[in-house]
Design a protein around this motif. Sequence first.
Motif, mmCIF file in Angstrom:
data_model
loop_
_atom_site.group_PDB
_atom_site.id
_atom_site.type_symbol
_atom_site.label_atom_id
_atom_site.label_comp_id
_atom_site.label_asym_id
_atom_site.label_seq_id
_atom_site.Cartn_x
_atom_site.Cartn_y
_atom_site.Cartn_z
ATOM 1 N N LEU A 75 0.833 -1.206 0.000
ATOM 2 C CA LEU A 75 0.000 0.000 0.000
ATOM 3 C C LEU A 75 0.866 1.253 0.000
ATOM 4 C CD1 LEU A 75 -2.796 -0.789 2.629
ATOM 5 C CD2 LEU A 75 -2.871 -1.098 0.165
ATOM 6 N N ILE A 76 0.505 2.205 -0.841
ATOM 7 C CA ILE A 76 1.176 3.508 -0.869
ATOM 8 C C ILE A 76 0.133 4.575 -0.556
ATOM 9 C CG2 ILE A 76 2.501 5.149 -2.253
ATOM 10 C CD1 ILE A 76 4.011 2.589 -1.801
ATOM 11 N N ASP A 77 0.353 5.294 0.539
ATOM 12 C CA ASP A 77 -0.547 6.390 0.921
ATOM 13 C C ASP A 77 0.000 7.681 0.325
ATOM 14 O OD1 ASP A 77 -2.382 8.027 2.153
ATOM 15 O OD2 ASP A 77 -1.297 8.089 4.059
ATOM 16 N N LEU A 78 -0.646 8.155 -0.725
ATOM 17 C CA LEU A 78 -0.188 9.367 -1.416
ATOM 18 C C LEU A 78 -0.752 10.614 -0.735
ATOM 19 C CD1 LEU A 78 -0.558 8.143 -5.112
ATOM 20 C CD2 LEU A 78 1.558 8.492 -3.856
ATOM 21 N N PRO A 79 -0.113 11.771 -0.935
ATOM 22 C CA PRO A 79 -0.607 12.999 -0.292
ATOM 23 C C PRO A 79 -2.043 13.310 -0.688
ATOM 24 C CG PRO A 79 1.562 13.340 -1.264
ATOM 25 C CD PRO A 79 1.106 11.994 -1.718
ATOM 26 N N GLY A 80 -2.797 13.882 0.251
ATOM 27 C CA GLY A 80 -4.159 14.307 -0.058
ATOM 28 C C GLY A 80 -4.148 15.432 -1.074
ATOM 29 N N THR A 81 -5.017 15.334 -2.079
ATOM 30 C CA THR A 81 -5.060 16.352 -3.135
ATOM 31 C C THR A 81 -6.486 16.492 -3.652
ATOM 32 O OG1 THR A 81 -4.194 16.989 -5.302
ATOM 33 C CG2 THR A 81 -4.444 14.639 -4.902
ATOM 34 N N TYR A 82 -6.844 17.706 -4.042
ATOM 35 C CA TYR A 82 -8.198 17.953 -4.535
ATOM 36 C C TYR A 82 -8.334 17.655 -6.028
ATOM 37 C CZ TYR A 82 -9.047 20.292 -0.093
ATOM 38 O OH TYR A 82 -9.186 20.566 1.237
ATOM 39 N N SER A 83 -7.207 17.659 -6.736
ATOM 40 C CA SER A 83 -7.265 17.417 -8.183
ATOM 41 C C SER A 83 -5.916 16.905 -8.661
ATOM 42 C CB SER A 83 -7.639 18.704 -8.925
ATOM 43 O OG SER A 83 -6.527 19.591 -8.960
ATOM 44 N N SER A 85 -0.284 22.569 -7.175
ATOM 45 C CA SER A 85 0.482 22.438 -5.930
ATOM 46 C C SER A 85 1.464 21.283 -6.036
ATOM 47 C CB SER A 85 -0.469 22.204 -4.748
ATOM 48 O OG SER A 85 -0.951 20.870 -4.773
ATOM 49 N N PRO A 86 2.510 21.260 -5.191
ATOM 50 C CA PRO A 86 3.465 20.147 -5.216
ATOM 51 C C PRO A 86 2.796 18.797 -4.967
ATOM 52 C CG PRO A 86 4.330 21.970 -3.913
ATOM 53 C CD PRO A 86 2.913 22.317 -4.236
ATOM 54 N N GLU A 87 1.741 18.786 -4.122
ATOM 55 C CA GLU A 87 1.039 17.530 -3.843
ATOM 56 C C GLU A 87 0.385 16.971 -5.094
ATOM 57 O OE1 GLU A 87 -0.634 18.404 0.597
ATOM 58 O OE2 GLU A 87 -1.114 19.758 -1.010
ATOM 59 N N GLU A 88 -0.266 17.836 -5.855
ATOM 60 C CA GLU A 88 -0.943 17.394 -7.078
ATOM 61 C C GLU A 88 0.056 16.830 -8.074
ATOM 62 O OE1 GLU A 88 -4.619 20.626 -6.837
ATOM 63 O OE2 GLU A 88 -2.834 21.085 -7.998
ATOM 64 N N LEU A 89 1.172 17.507 -8.213
ATOM 65 C CA LEU A 89 2.214 17.025 -9.133
ATOM 66 C C LEU A 89 2.784 15.690 -8.664
ATOM 67 C CD1 LEU A 89 4.174 20.310 -9.946
ATOM 68 C CD2 LEU A 89 2.886 18.915 -11.552
ATOM 69 N N TYR A 90 2.992 15.573 -7.357
ATOM 70 C CA TYR A 90 3.569 14.347 -6.804
ATOM 71 C C TYR A 90 2.655 13.154 -7.058
ATOM 72 C CZ TYR A 90 5.907 11.238 -3.498
ATOM 73 O OH TYR A 90 6.582 10.193 -2.933
#
Length: 826
Positions: free
Chosen positions: A162-170, A175-180
């Motif tokens: 399991l990989i828990d990725l950063p929370g993102t709205y889109s 934002s860096p999270e969305e790109l990641y």
Amino acid sequence: MKLSELKTGEKGVIVKVLGHGGFRRRIIEMGFIKGKTVEVILNAPLKDPIKYKIMGYEISLRRQEAEMIEIISEEEARKTATGTSLYDPISENIPVTEEQMKALAQGKRRTINVALVGNPNCGKTSLFNIASGSHEHVGNYSGVTVDAKEGFFDFQGYHFRLIDLPGTYSLSAYSPEELYVRKHIIEQTPDVIINVVDAGNIERNLYLTTQLIDMNVRMVIALNMYDALQNSGNKLDIKKLSQLLGVPAVPTISRTGDGIDELFHVIIGLYEGADFMGQKEEIQNEALSEYRKWHDAYVPDHKYGSHKEEENDFTPRNFIRHIHINHGPELERSIEAVKKEIGKIDNIRHKYSTRFLAIKMLENDKDIERRIISDMPNADTIIEIRNREAERIKAAMNEDSEQAITDAKYGFISGALKETYTDNNQNTELFTRIVDSIVTHRIWGFPIFFIFLYIMFEGTFVIGDYPMQAIEWLVGVIAQAADNFIPAGPVKDLIVDGIIGGVGGVIVFLPNILILYTFISIMEDSGYMARAAFIMDKIMHKMGLHGKSFIPLIMGFGCNVPAIMGSRIIESRKSRLVTMLITPLMSCSARLPIYLILIGAFFQKHASLVLLTIYSTGILLAIIVARIFSKFIVKDDDAPFVMELPPYRMPTVKSVLRHTWEKGVQYLKKMGGIIMVASIIIWFLGYYPNHNEYATQAEQQEHSYIGQIGKAIEPVIEPLGFDWKMGIGILSGVGAKELVVSTLGVLYADNEDVDSTGLAERLNITPLVAFGYMLFILIYFPCVATIAAIKQESGSWKWALFAATYTTALAWIVSFLVFQIGKLFI
């Protein structure tokens, strides 16, 4: 091993096909099916394409496409059969049957890589924790998960990664999270994505779902916190919604674990069945037969087909199907035009959905344009078509293409919910609104926040004092035992003064640090932290920052390193950079032991007030410095304040205790690692040279290596009222702030009554000097880990070194002013 790595004449058995849905289905249609043997017939003169033989057919694949097919080779099978390592000689004569290779391939296929993707506050990390047993922190505000976290568990014969990725709205490039998240999905190609959706806020959450559908990934929706939907009286037709989205949906309650088993059972069915639906009958039947065998072996609690989600796992009638979100005729025309031009380049089809790329180009996604499109030979034509279509959309729809696509997606979501969602108009947010009217009130909001901080610091002192005394007594008993039983000499001095004196002097503050983290955890998990950011936005804006900056700054009270990493939640680079630079002014928990010793010795009657003053000074300096930096040093446009205020939730005891315990474990690991090593080094420097040639310990310390270093820097710190021993404490704090206490514990162990008095009693300084010393420790050079975090997040050593320089200079100036002005009145 990948199929592209096989040499001419070698064989392998297929484990799985990676890549997006359209690519996988096309490859399977060509016969590249799990468990089938494939042989390399011929490599083209330029090594591309490669001719393979599979199921009696000869088929050519490009090397890039072959890289997306995972296999077990004969060589791997031999190593497994003989138990040899990569470095042992291999006998080419050891026969490996096709059945052995198939069995190994099936075993390897039983590892499923799963990525969790969802909005902040949807319970994604809670689901990750309960499924994998991992202990990642759950915070009820945007940005707790700032990196991918990994966990493993076994279920029904499969091994899940399991990989828990950063929370993102889109999945935009905002934002860096969305790109990641987007980069991970494309480059790591997880086997299945769990799209975690907050069932109580379904419309907003499904926007991310529509973007994942555009990417054509294998996906299951976890309708999380489903109990909130049920308690609201609203109803959702899950099966109908699944059919409309083409994605299976499973209700889950991660807080209690309800629905988790069913979720992963569906994932197995999706993983083993989705790519074979609609294929040739013999392929479909073979896959179904294998799936039933697995079911009979590993799922004894019910027969195959008795659960709704299994009714049509391998037929096109099932809701596991890929759909295209209909954006309306005008947008679809433009999407098709851009997609057609992108699709002319075949070598990207294995990795990217051309429809997804077309939509992103029309959304003016600069990251996609720079990293993918610009490298294509027809890049200019694609951009020209995109620009032309964007102009046509603006003329036809009276809005830019990016906004039009967003509106179309929400239109699709609204239509789907009209058919599946029944709103009984119960005001479930009444409690949240009542509480918000008080804690975010323009007059009462700030006093409530500062009262909460005061209670936190008071609790840290009062409650923490009892276990602190017990640990202090235990450390004293251990030190006395070592003193009695170990023969006199350097070894005894090392153990008693170096290890026990250094580490023991810091470990006594473990209860205080645990209490501090408990309070911070409650603020985060309850949702109050987001309100703190809300009420502080105006002040943050006047500082040249964003309201979201307040979250990492508050996190800085725990530890500066995750706080700096948490600054990723801020979209504006200017605000993000200034936040990183001022975060070291937030007094982390590692500084707390120093304050507790000095306050306990010199300010007992006003302990909480003095501690609050220290913390408030850091906040005040951060405000001033941020204003200066945002005006003169870091220049950029301001970003709008857009932040979710999640509903209040009662923090679970399990979550709060787990978070607190993990911080305690980290602290204890520090005790046995860096602090013990540093204590030994400091003891060594203070013990040698010529330890036995001096009449008193004080004289010996002064002539030791550490005394010589301290004397060298004493002229610089003397105007602040500090002696050379305090200077050595400051130097040791560069490694980790906890080292200041352990260093002082070792250096001030030169008194005759060292065994009967604590460190506070051995410090021969005035309250004014003690206050100035606390301010210096608060402000000066962040620890090495914090400097490394600033470098990592800013992408430059320039800002990391700047942070180290300006904080040290500011610390000297503040302490100088406090001491010199204070002397005039005291």
